[in-house]
Design an enzyme around this catalytic site. Sequence first.
Site, PDB file in Angstrom:
ATOM      1  N   TYR A 110       0.853  -1.190   0.000  1.00 44.95           N
ATOM      2  CA  TYR A 110       0.000   0.000   0.000  1.00 44.95           C
ATOM      3  C   TYR A 110       0.888   1.239   0.000  1.00 44.95           C
ATOM      4  CZ  TYR A 110      -3.086   3.729   1.488  1.00 44.95           C
ATOM      5  OH  TYR A 110      -3.780   4.910   1.538  1.00 44.95           O
ATOM      6  N   GLU A 198      -3.100   7.528  -4.349  1.00 42.62           N
ATOM      7  CA  GLU A 198      -3.080   6.255  -3.641  1.00 42.62           C
ATOM      8  C   GLU A 198      -2.815   5.112  -4.613  1.00 42.62           C
ATOM      9  OE1 GLU A 198      -6.767   4.343  -2.096  1.00 42.62           O
ATOM     10  OE2 GLU A 198      -5.889   4.719  -0.126  1.00 42.62           O
TER      11      GLU A 198
END
Length: 394
Positions: A110, A198
Site C-alpha cells: 500500500y 493512492e
Amino acid sequence: MDIHEYQAKQILSSQFGLPVPRGGLAYSPEQASYRALEIGGDCWVVKAQIHSGARGRAGGVRICRSETEVWDAAAELFGKRLVTHQTGPAGKVVYRVYVEEAVPIERELYLGLVLDRQSERVMLVASAAGGMEIEEISDAEPDSLIRCSADPAVGLQGFQAREIAFGLGLDTGQIGQMNEILLGCYRAFRDLDANMVELNPLVITDRGRLLVLDAKMSFDDNALFRHPAISELRDKSQEDKRETYAADRGLAYVGLDGEIGCIVNGAGLAMATLDMIKLAGGDAANFLDIGGGAAPDRVVKAFKCVLTDPKVKVVLVNIFAGINRCDWVAEGVVKAVRELKLDLPIVVRLAGTHVAEGQKILQESGLPLGVATTLADAAALSVAAWRDTIRLSA
Ligand code: GDP
Ligand code: MN
C-alpha cells in the site's frame, strides 16, 4: 475532484514514469474484447471505472481467461450500479471499463500520499499489508504503517524514499524502482495540486518487479483553474447531481440526507444551522453557504439549488448580514417564491445590516413565510413545519 483509475494510471505513467500494466479503455463489450485482443496474452482483468475504491468486493474487478469472458464481464458491468462502502447506498453507475493484462502477484503493498494539515506537509503512508483499504490496514495491522512527511522546501529526499523501501522489506533490486515510484508520486502530488494519490495495491510481480495495479487520484478544486488538462477529466456521471448543479453555479453545497433545505451565508453559520436543526429534532438536507455579496438573483439561484433535491420539504433561510444586506436577501426570497412558484413552507431568519428593512419586505410581500428572530426559533419552526404540526400563515 476525483478521476478514474485509468486516468490516474495514464498521468502517473506518461508524466511521472510509474510502471503500470498494459491496458485499454472500453465503452462497450465489443470494444472490451477488442482491447483484450490488442493487449495480447491469455489472461485479463476487466475493471469497472467508477469513482470509488473497494470495487473488487462489489464485483467490479473480474479476471478473465478468454476474449469471450472479457466480453461477458464487460456486458455485465455496463450500466450496473455498484455499491461499495465508499459510494453510499446509492452506488455509482458503470459507463466505462478498463481492460488490462492480468499480472501474477507475489506481494501487495500500500502507498498513499495525503496532505497532513497538522504538519502542513505532504505525508506518505506505506504498508506491506496492501490490497485492503487503508482504514482496514490501520485497524488490523497498525504496526505495518510507515509514515514519512516531506519538507516542502526540499521535497521528498532520496534517503526518505530508501527508508520506506527498507521498511517494506524490499530487496536491493527493488529499492531503486521504489525510489522512482515514491519520487514520481511526490512530484505528481505537488505539481498537479493533488489532494490524494493512492496506489493500492502496488505489487511485486512473480518476476520481482514493482507495478502499479490500482491508482487513485483526487485534486484540489480550488487549483483546477491552473490545470486545464486535469479539469477535462471531470466525469459528472460520477458526482452527486445536486453538488454538480451547485458547483457549476459557484455555490458551496454539500448534499445530506435530511428534509430541511438550508440557505445560509458563511460556512460557520451554515454548520451551526445544521447543529441547531439536529438539536430541534430534525435533519438538514444540505449544507449551503451562499457567500458574502448575496444579491437577490443569487438567493434565487440558491433556492433552485436546494430544490434540485426532491427530499426537501421545508426551506430554512438563515442570514447574518455583515457585508451582506438583509433587505437584499429578503428581496431574493420574495423573488424566488414568486418566480419559482414555491408552495412549500419557508422559514426566514434575518439578523444584522438592514434587518428592519428586510423584515418589512417580507411582511409586505403578503407571502406565507415563517419569520424567526433567533436561530433556535428558526430551527424549531422549520422542524415543526416539517412535522406538519403547524400551518404557516401570513
Ligand atoms: P479496488 O477493489 O477498487 O481497490 O480495485 P483493485 O484494482 O485494487 O483490485 C482489487 C484486487 O483485485 C487487487 O487487490 C488484486 O488482489 C486483484 N487484482 C487486480 N488486478 C489484478 C491482476 O492483474 N492480477 C491479479 N492476480 N489480481 C488482480
Ligand atoms: Mn485498490
